[in-house]
Design a protein around this motif. Structure first.
Motif, PDB file in Angstrom:
ATOM      1  N   LEU B 167       7.119  11.458  -1.649  1.00  0.00           N
ATOM      2  CA  LEU B 167       7.348  10.241  -0.866  1.00  0.00           C
ATOM      3  C   LEU B 167       8.163  10.533   0.391  1.00  0.00           C
ATOM      4  N   LEU B 168       9.163  11.391   0.264  1.00  0.00           N
ATOM      5  CA  LEU B 168       9.957  11.768   1.435  1.00  0.00           C
ATOM      6  C   LEU B 168       9.088  12.411   2.494  1.00  0.00           C
ATOM      7  N   TYR B 171       6.964   9.876   4.119  1.00  0.00           N
ATOM      8  CA  TYR B 171       7.750   9.002   4.985  1.00  0.00           C
ATOM      9  C   TYR B 171       8.092   9.704   6.312  1.00  0.00           C
ATOM     10  N   PHE B 172       8.618  10.939   6.188  1.00  0.00           N
ATOM     11  CA  PHE B 172       9.071  11.616   7.404  1.00  0.00           C
ATOM     12  C   PHE B 172       7.916  12.229   8.198  1.00  0.00           C
ATOM     13  N   HIS B 175       4.728   8.991   8.304  1.00  0.00           N
ATOM     14  CA  HIS B 175       5.108   7.693   8.833  1.00  0.00           C
ATOM     15  C   HIS B 175       5.948   7.818  10.107  1.00  0.00           C
ATOM     16  N   ILE B 176       7.021   8.601  10.061  1.00  0.00           N
ATOM     17  CA  ILE B 176       7.918   8.698  11.208  1.00  0.00           C
ATOM     18  C   ILE B 176       7.368   9.623  12.278  1.00  0.00           C
TER      19      ILE B 176
END
Lengths: 550, 352
Positions: B167-168, B171-172, B175-176
């Motif tokens: 998930l990290l 996310y990074f 997503h980011i």
């Protein structure tokens, strides 16, 4: 002319720079071309550290703090990393102790030798292999082409040592550094290996440094000898002069211990011929699996032991002597034959019925450190066998332990120590104290003097002698150290491959051995007195001007 | 392991080269092992509560329908007969029909197995390379930066749950930063997957020369493979470090140094000697990941075996579950076969 190796005021330290522990002090010597220099010292004298300093491979945080090591005039410290790597194995080859541990277990020995050659003298793999095989033949390996394809675990200790010698010789180095290279080998194999090393070196004009704690080796093979003690060279002289009249009291004591020529074992009181132990047709087979026939480790062996008698079992490794000792104490179950102890048949006895007899039959094990539980203090170790005698109160036990420690000449302060805090000699003594704790009638000493420093060995022999006369101990003495046999045993049984070759009174056997095998064993001894004759033999191919003065 | 046979047989056995003996002796064990696996999966089904016929037909079935299905499935026969029939069906590639997907279980498995295998194969390769590589760097540069960093990583890796790492990363990195592709399956939805040759999209697209399929499927692999690697390489690293450090300090390595062998040769020697425990660990991990990658598969919508098995458990889909258990068992069997053969090949001290 420059010496091939020059060491000048070498100092080596270990530990943190704030509080260094200096291991070598001010060590200086020169090694001339085609010279064999012996470096002798007891455990902890710094011999191995010196060897590793010479090749620039000090272990851990060891570092050279002083002085220089020069090869053909070039200082080791000035060399680049690459030059030092070329030097190791190319200019100076190291032969270490316990050859089987020095070989890569998953590579063929031929490959390992060829690998060293190709590192220093790049050549095609096939040619390197051919040279390796050729050299294996020259170092006395039978059927070298097949043996080169063997893995180290398929070789005996002596063969492995020859392979390591071949690894050292293959690059034709200028210097060979043998660090206790024959420690743990049978005397017969030791002589063969050293003869070979010295002969090949003389032939190729290689200088050798023989590091050892055995003055016999020095007397037989070396031109000069350096005596090391506590990190310093105490004395450095030609061997002949040294043997005649050493300069320092320390050397004197070393020589005296090495000379400790038996006061032959004391005569027993001629009492009634009372047989304590009778062994008849003892047989022990080991199944090796597959379709191979079982190994006959002990093959139809018969002997007997009277009360108060010490009998020595002598032979090379693999001759079955330790197996016999273990069969007598039922540490191994005999395959056949009879063992009668004090009139009672014990060969077929169940462990439950044999257990009461354990109090009366004890063993001193070969490897002192391995045989002692590392997590027990000396007090626990020595009082453990007392349980066989029934219940003791705490204070009784403590008192008995102190008596036993005194008996083996150890300070009672050691009772709180653990095995790793003791020296090898002290560990041996603890092993003896454990065996004597139950006041046994019969003790098996398995190699009590091997791998000990000369002076410690002499002390252990003295200790056993005094115990013999004080306690009237009946003992079986298993060893390949013939020197100690003479001082300790009344009678000798010579074993070869599980069979008895010859037996008789100790003096008679030593004076006139009847069998060829016994003569080979005796010839492998290196007592310092006979050095002149053997030196002539070893130096047959020697350069006539091999004696240099320092 | 050598069978006790008559003299000439033994002699011709001994005459075979060692590698051949190793492989033959180990492969000979496969049939009994396979039989054992089949027996266990069969017994497993017998132990399940409820009547399979009833389960297949549902609660509303008439007694007649149940009886006829029982007859059709052979459930009215003795256990031995049922086992023989079960073996016969398996030999014909029939593992039954999934209750949930209504497809033959074999077809489901064939669709999903390559997805998981592709994921965990790449993850294993990377895990070993990174785990072993870091371990070697740490041992060689003892007390240096690499040593401290690996120690830190070794501690952290044991404590990181894989779904969290996944998930990290999503996310990074997705997503980011937007560097990584979306975590939706094995290949972009607008692309048609390459025709099945090996079942690995990356290999199949290369073999068919489909470049866009290859970049897409390879890109999709990056995050899940990285996730599994980060979580598992720590264990491999610590194990290798212990084995390798022991060898690296041993007398024969010191002797090799004294013989002037170069550093790269010494590292290679040490590594070859520390291989046995590495092989064992890697084999164990590979078998374990087949089912254990399920959380990673779920997060990345991978459509793999682990997800299939979990679904089967949730839906009481016994034929599907049985199929998965059998496939996993056979896979582990094969992995251990390879492990054992490699183990004996690298260590000449093992007698064959």
């Amino acid at each position: 002319m420059t010496a091939t190796l020059e060491v000048e005021r070498l100092g080596v330290s270990f530990g943190p720079s704030g509080a260094p522990r200096q291991v070598l002090h001010d060590v200086s010597f020169r090694l001339e071309h085609n010279e064999i220099l012996g470096i002798v010292g007891e455990t902890g004298a710094g011999k191995s550290v010196l060897a590793h300093a010479l090749v620039g491979l000090l272990p851990g945080d060891g570092r050279v703090t002083d002085g220089v090591v020069r090869f053909e005039g070039r200082a080791l410290a000035d060399m680049s990393q690459r030059e030092r790597q070329r030097l190791r194995g190319g200019t100076i080859s190291l032969i270490g102790t316990n050859a089987k541990a020095l070989l890569d277990p998953v590579a063929r020995v031929g490959t390992q030798i060829a690998r060293v050659l190709r590192t220093h003298r790049p050549c095609p793999a096939r040619q390197a292999w051919r040279q390796a095989v050729e050299l294996l033949g020259q170092v006395g390996i039978v059927d070298p082409a097949a043996r080169a394809r063997a893995y180290p675990h398929e070789l005996s200790g002596g063969m492995a040592q020859r392979v390591v010698i071949a690894m050292a010789l293959i690059t034709r180095p200028g210097i060979i550094l043998a660090d206790d290279a024959t420690l743990g080998l049978d005397a017969t194999v030791q002589v063969q290996v050293l003869d070979l090393l010295v002969q090949r070196s003389r032939m190729l004009g290689v200088s050798v440094i023989l590091i050892t704690h055995d003055l016999g080796i020095v007397a037989h093979y070396c031109d000069r000898v350096a005596i090391m003690r506590a990190g310093r060279i105490e004395e450095l002289r030609p061997v002949q002069g040294f043997l005649g009249r050493p300069d320092t009291p320390y050397s004197e004591s070393l020589l005296a211990a090495a000379r400790a020529r038996p006061v032959p074992a004391e005569q027993r009181h001629a009492g009634k011929a009372d047989k304590l132990l009778v062994v008849e047709n003892l047989l022990k087979l080991f199944q090796v699996g597959g379709t191979q026939p079982p190994v006959r480790a002990v093959d139809d062996v018969s002997f007997s032991l009277e009360r108060g008698e010490t009998l020595a079992l002598v032979g090379e490794s693999g001759s079955g002597k330790t197996t016999i000792g273990q069969c007598l104490l039922r540490l191994l179950a005999p395959t056949g034959g009879s063992v009668r102890f004090d009139g009672q048949e014990i060969a077929g006895l169940s462990e439950a019925h044999f257990r009461p007899l354990r109090r009366r039959m004890q063993m001193v094990f070969q490897e002192p450190y391995v045989a002692l539980n590392p997590r027990w203090s000396v007090l626990d170790l020595v009082s453990e066998p007392l349980a066989l005698l029934g219940h003791h109160s705490r204070s009784q036990r403590l008192q008995r332990v102190e008596e036993l420690l005194e008996m083996v000449q150890l300070s009672r302060d050691l009772a709180r120590c653990y095995p790793h805090e003791l020296t090898a000699g002290e560990q041996k003594r603890i092993g003896i104290a454990r065996a004597l704790a139950t006041e046994p009638d019969f003790v098996v000493f398995d190699e009590p003097t091997t791998a000990l420093d000369i002076r410690v060995r002499a002390q252990i022999i003295d200790l056993i002698r005094s115990l013999q006369s004080r306690m009237g101990l009946s003992a079986l003495f298993i060893t390949h150290d013939l020197n100690s046999v003479r001082s300790l045993a009344h009678n000798v049984v010579v074993l070869n491959r599980g069979r008895i070759v010859e037996r008789g009174e100790t003096e008679a056997i030593f004076a006139s051995p009847q069998q060829r095998y016994t003569r080979t064993l005796l010839a492998a001894e290196l007592p310092i007195e006979w050095s002149a004759s053997r030196r002539a033999g070893a130096a047959t191919v020697a350069n006539p001007v091999s004696e240099h003065s320092a | 392991m050598t069978p006790k046979l008559a003299g000439p047989v033994v002699r011709s056995w001994r005459a075979l080269p060692r590698p051949a003996r190793i492989v033959l002796a180990r492969v000979a064990l496969i049939p009994p092992q396979l039989f054992g696996v089949l027996l266990v999966t069969f017994v497993l089904v017998r132990l399940l509560p409820g009547d399979p016929a009833l389960l297949l037909l549902g609660n509303m079935a008439t007694p007649e329908a149940v009886a006829s299905l029982r007859q059709k499935l052979g459930l009215d026969q003795g256990v031995a007969v049922q086992f023989v029939r079960y073996l016969g069906r398996i030999l014909h590639g029939d593992l039954g029909t999934s209750i949930f997907t209504s497809h033959p279980v074999v077809q489901d498995l064939i669709e999903r197995a390559p997805a998981t295998l592709e994921l965990i194969t790449y993850a294993m390769i990377l895990t070993i390379v990174i785990g072993v590589g870091l371990a070697i760097l740490a041992v060689i540069g003892r007390g240096g930066v690499a040593d401290h960093l690996t120690r830190l990583y070794g501690m952290a890796a044991g404590a990181l749950p894989d779904f969290w790492v996944g998930l990290l990363m999503i996310y990074f990195l997705f997503h980011i930063a937007g560097w990584a592709p979306a975590p939706f399956g094995r290949i972009d939805t607008y692309l048609t997957p390459p025709p099945t040759i090996t079942g690995f999209y990356t290999l199949d697209s290369l073999l068919t020369g489909n470049w866009s399929d290859f970049t897409s499927s390879a890109g999709r692999l990056v995050l899940p493979v990285a996730t599994i690697t980060i979580v598992n390489a720590g264990g491999v690293m610590k194990m290798t470090q212990t084995a390798f450090a022991g060898i690296y300090d041993s007398p024969f390595i010191r002797h090799a140094r004294a013989c002037g062998l170069p550093q790269c040769r010494i590292v290679a020697m040490s590594l070859k000697n520390s291989l046995p425990p590495i092989i064992t660990t890697a084999g164990f991990l590979f078998g374990f990941l087949l089912g254990a990658a399920v959380l990673v598969e779920t997060i990345f919508a991978w459509g793999g075996l682990g997800q299939y098995a979990v679904q089967a458990v949730i839906n009481s889909d016994y034929p599907a579950l049985q199929g998965f258990v059998m496939l996993a068992a056979v896979f582990v069997l094969l992995v251990y076969l390879v492990v054992d053969v490699l183990y004996e090949l690298v260590d000449p001290r093992i007698r064959i």
